[in-house]
Design an enzyme around this catalytic site. Structure first.
Site, PDB file in Angstrom:
ATOM      1  N   HIS A 164      51.533  29.490  12.461  1.00 25.02           N
ATOM      2  CA  HIS A 164      52.759  30.097  11.321  1.00 25.02           C
ATOM      3  C   HIS A 164      52.613  31.638  11.731  1.00 25.02           C
ATOM      4  O   HIS A 164      51.656  32.214  11.884  1.00 25.02           O
ATOM      5  CB  HIS A 164      52.664  29.569  10.105  1.00 25.02           C
ATOM      6  CG  HIS A 164      53.649  30.005   9.160  1.00 25.02           C
ATOM      7  ND1 HIS A 164      53.585  31.275   8.490  1.00 25.02           N
ATOM      8  CD2 HIS A 164      54.885  29.107   8.938  1.00 25.02           C
ATOM      9  CE1 HIS A 164      55.150  31.162   7.740  1.00 25.02           C
ATOM     10  NE2 HIS A 164      55.650  30.090   8.013  1.00 25.02           N
TER      11      HIS A 164
ATOM     12  N   LYS B 203      54.296  24.108  -2.084  1.00 21.39           N
ATOM     13  CA  LYS B 203      54.585  23.003  -0.965  1.00 21.39           C
ATOM     14  C   LYS B 203      53.763  21.795  -1.633  1.00 21.39           C
ATOM     15  O   LYS B 203      53.908  20.502  -1.098  1.00 21.39           O
ATOM     16  CB  LYS B 203      54.076  23.410   0.321  1.00 21.39           C
ATOM     17  CG  LYS B 203      54.864  24.326   1.085  1.00 21.39           C
ATOM     18  CD  LYS B 203      54.079  24.716   2.538  1.00 21.39           C
ATOM     19  CE  LYS B 203      54.589  26.093   2.903  1.00 21.39           C
ATOM     20  NZ  LYS B 203      55.835  26.403   3.518  1.00 21.39           N
TER      21      LYS B 203
ATOM     22  N   GLN C  51      50.204  23.151   5.072  1.00 21.30           N
ATOM     23  CA  GLN C  51      50.619  21.936   5.322  1.00 21.30           C
ATOM     24  C   GLN C  51      49.730  20.808   5.227  1.00 21.30           C
ATOM     25  O   GLN C  51      50.090  19.550   5.501  1.00 21.30           O
ATOM     26  CB  GLN C  51      51.146  22.037   6.726  1.00 21.30           C
ATOM     27  CG  GLN C  51      52.574  22.964   7.011  1.00 21.30           C
ATOM     28  CD  GLN C  51      53.788  22.640   6.002  1.00 21.30           C
ATOM     29  OE1 GLN C  51      53.865  21.726   5.293  1.00 21.30           O
ATOM     30  NE2 GLN C  51      54.659  23.647   6.212  1.00 21.30           N
TER      31      GLN C  51
ATOM     32  N   ASP D  55      44.035  27.344   7.427  1.00 27.69           N
ATOM     33  CA  ASP D  55      45.416  27.581   7.001  1.00 27.69           C
ATOM     34  C   ASP D  55      46.099  26.324   6.286  1.00 27.69           C
ATOM     35  O   ASP D  55      46.290  25.593   7.355  1.00 27.69           O
ATOM     36  CB  ASP D  55      46.545  28.026   7.898  1.00 27.69           C
ATOM     37  CG  ASP D  55      48.054  28.110   7.222  1.00 27.69           C
ATOM     38  OD1 ASP D  55      48.012  27.632   6.083  1.00 27.69           O
ATOM     39  OD2 ASP D  55      48.755  28.529   7.977  1.00 27.69           O
TER      40      ASP D  55
ATOM     41  N   CYS E 237      59.436  29.962  11.709  1.00 34.08           N
ATOM     42  CA  CYS E 237      58.178  30.927  11.664  1.00 34.08           C
ATOM     43  C   CYS E 237      57.184  30.493  12.515  1.00 34.08           C
ATOM     44  O   CYS E 237      56.106  31.044  12.511  1.00 34.08           O
ATOM     45  CB  CYS E 237      57.762  31.011  10.352  1.00 34.08           C
ATOM     46  SG  CYS E 237      59.035  31.630   9.246  1.00 34.08           S
TER      47      CYS E 237
HETATM   48  N1  7TS Z   1      51.135  28.356   6.966  1.00 30.62           N
HETATM   49  C1  7TS Z   1      51.904  27.309   7.172  1.00 30.62           C
HETATM   50  C2  7TS Z   1      51.224  26.198   8.305  1.00 30.62           C
HETATM   51  C3  7TS Z   1      53.216  27.121   6.926  1.00 30.62           C
HETATM   52  O1  7TS Z   1      53.821  26.067   7.252  1.00 30.62           O
HETATM   53  C4  7TS Z   1      53.856  28.148   5.952  1.00 30.62           C
HETATM   54  C5  7TS Z   1      54.968  28.074   5.421  1.00 30.62           C
HETATM   55  C6  7TS Z   1      52.925  29.035   5.608  1.00 30.62           C
HETATM   56  C7  7TS Z   1      51.704  29.546   6.255  1.00 30.62           C
HETATM   57  C8  7TS Z   1      53.336  30.381   4.839  1.00 30.62           C
HETATM   58  O2  7TS Z   1      53.496  29.857   3.608  1.00 30.62           O
HETATM   59  P1  7TS Z   1      53.829  30.787   2.152  1.00 30.62           P
HETATM   60  O3  7TS Z   1      54.015  29.983   1.025  1.00 30.62           O
HETATM   61  O4  7TS Z   1      53.004  31.963   2.214  1.00 30.62           O
HETATM   62  O5  7TS Z   1      55.227  31.294   2.627  1.00 30.62           O
HETATM   63  N2  7TS Z   1      56.009  27.314   6.360  1.00 30.62           N
HETATM   64  C9  7TS Z   1      57.400  27.198   6.080  1.00 30.62           C
HETATM   65  C10 7TS Z   1      57.959  26.134   6.888  1.00 30.62           C
HETATM   66  O6  7TS Z   1      57.747  25.286   7.612  1.00 30.62           O
HETATM   67  N3  7TS Z   1      59.283  26.306   6.418  1.00 30.62           N
HETATM   68  O7  7TS Z   1      59.596  27.372   5.408  1.00 30.62           O
HETATM   69  C11 7TS Z   1      58.138  27.959   5.406  1.00 30.62           C
END
Ligand code: 7TS
Length: 406
Positions: A123, A226, A203, A200, A364
């Protein structure tokens, strides 16, 4: 015990609504998951009965808020199987956790000519902070390639690990492809060369059981939103010895032990990394989300989603002109696809009219789109409350897309 998905759905009030006159089919869980009533009630109760700043008041409300916030930290610790609450730093989310590590550990240990290794399916939040660090330090970002199924090439990874490697940062489950990466094995390979690894888990935490001690990762990040919790709260796990040796990141209240104009000494772990008034309600809400997930059982959620993923893969494969992007052997509940002759945004718009919420775009992960030679995908991502009937609604809506563009 069988998993009663209809029972689970009743816990999520938002799912009762209709969208454009149709029942809401929410398949955008990788972007953010919906919240169960218990999490919503926890937030309301906190603001109704307990709101106060933490770690400072002698008065009852402050003590209560502090206790609940710290209880939530202990829930996170148990959830990840971390050794101690000192290893659990509350941050805004996965993004902030990665930036914290890049700006503290990274700045201290990465120098000119050194290398940071990531994968081709990261990401943006696990690319850009390392790129910024490498730019500042004159270091080099190395990228492990992936195959056409969206799987990491382990022999290429092995080749990239060398004397210049100072850090490895890897996504556990890809948000765009659904691939579950063999991070345990990859951590072992890095550790053989004395290189620390950040995972990370944005997910992975909602869909697999994660045990940071079994993985032996040095750092692990995830976002509360999430995991059926609030936005604006997330976690950085770090091994105690590493966190202890790291300089603080942001300066301010709560992260100090004493301040004079000549010298400041820093607070103990994990508070050294928690400057300023945190997202108190968010932390407590995350604790409630973890209680909720534990109540269903992470393994039960994973099994349910896996069954749906297999069903969805079969059903989508029957749609004429549809190509799945991300066909790894080990996958979590993500169905990314393109449809011949239709832009993903048009798919998203027509699906929305049918009440089906998916995400379209580059998610992203622009380098993944470049790797597969496509501008974007449509992505359905699964959560604990999704059903086979919702997958059927998705394929029916895709038939509508075919009618419109056929
Ligand atoms: N890493 C992964 C694998 C992600 O899918 C996301 C967000 C992040 C980091 C960042 O997370 P945040 O909560 O700090 O923003 N992924 C997504 C997505 O797939 N659609 O919207 C956000």
């Amino acid at each position: 015990m069988t998993y009663d998905v209809q029972r689970v759905r009743e816990d999520f009030p938002i799912l009762r609504q209709t969208v454009h006159g149709r029942p809401l089919v929410y398949l955008d869980n990788a972007a953010t998951a919906q919240k169960p009533q218990s999490v919503i009630d926890t937030l309301v109760r906190y603001y109704t009965e307990e709101n106060a700043n933490i770690h400072r008041g002698v008065h009852l409300l402050s003590q209560r808020a502090t206790q609940e916030y710290e209880d939530a930290r202990a829930k996170v610790q148990r959830f990840l199987n971390a050794a101690s609450t000192e290893e659990i730093v509350f941050v805004r989310g996965a993004t902030e956790g990665i930036n914290l590590v890049a700006q503290t550990y990274g700045r201290r240990h990465v120098g000119p000519g050194d290398e940071v290794v990531i994968s081709a399916m990261e990401h943006h939040s696990n690319i850009v902070p390392w790129q910024m660090l490498c730019e500042e330090k004159g270091a080099r970002l190395r990228v492990v390639p992936i195959n056409d199924d969206g799987e990491i090439l382990l022999d290429e990874y092995e080749k990239l690990l060398g004397p210049k490697t100072k850090f490895v940062s890897l996504v556990h489950v890809s948000n765009a492809l659904g691939t579950i990466n063999p991070v345990g094995e990859m951590i072992e390979m890095a550790h053989r060369r004395g290189v620390p690894v950040l995972v990370d888990g944005a997910q992975s935490v909602p869909h697999l059981g994660v045990d940071v001690r079994a993985l032996d990762c040095d750092f692990f990040v995830f976002s509360g939103h999430k995991l059926y919790g609030p936005t604006g709260i997330g976690v950085l796990y770090g091994k105690r010895a590493l966190l202890k040796a790291m300089p603080p990141w942001q300066g301010g209240g709560d992260m100090i032990s004493s301040v004079t104009f000549e010298k400041t000494t820093y607070n103990t772990l994990p508070y050294k990394f928690e400057a300023g008034t945190p997202n108190i309600a968010g932390g407590i809400g995350l604790g409630a989300a973890i209680d909720y997930v534990n109540g269903l059982g992470v393994d039960a959620i994973a099994a349910h989603e896996h069954e749906l993923l297999e069903y969805g893969t079969r059903e989508l494969s029957k749609v004429p002109g549809l190509r799945l992007i991300g066909t790894a052997r080990h996958k979590a509940g993500v169905l990314s696809f393109v449809l011949e002759g239709v832009h993903p945004h048009d798919i998203g718009t027509i699906l929305d009219e049918e009440g089906v919420a998916i995400r379209t775009g580059h998610h992203c992960v622009q380098p993944v789109m470049q790797r597969f030679g496509i501008p974007a995908t449509a992505r359905a991502s699964l959560g604990c409350y999704n059903t086979r009937e919702e997958i059927d609604a998705l394929t029916r809506a895709l038939d509508r897309v075919a009618e419109v563009f056929g």
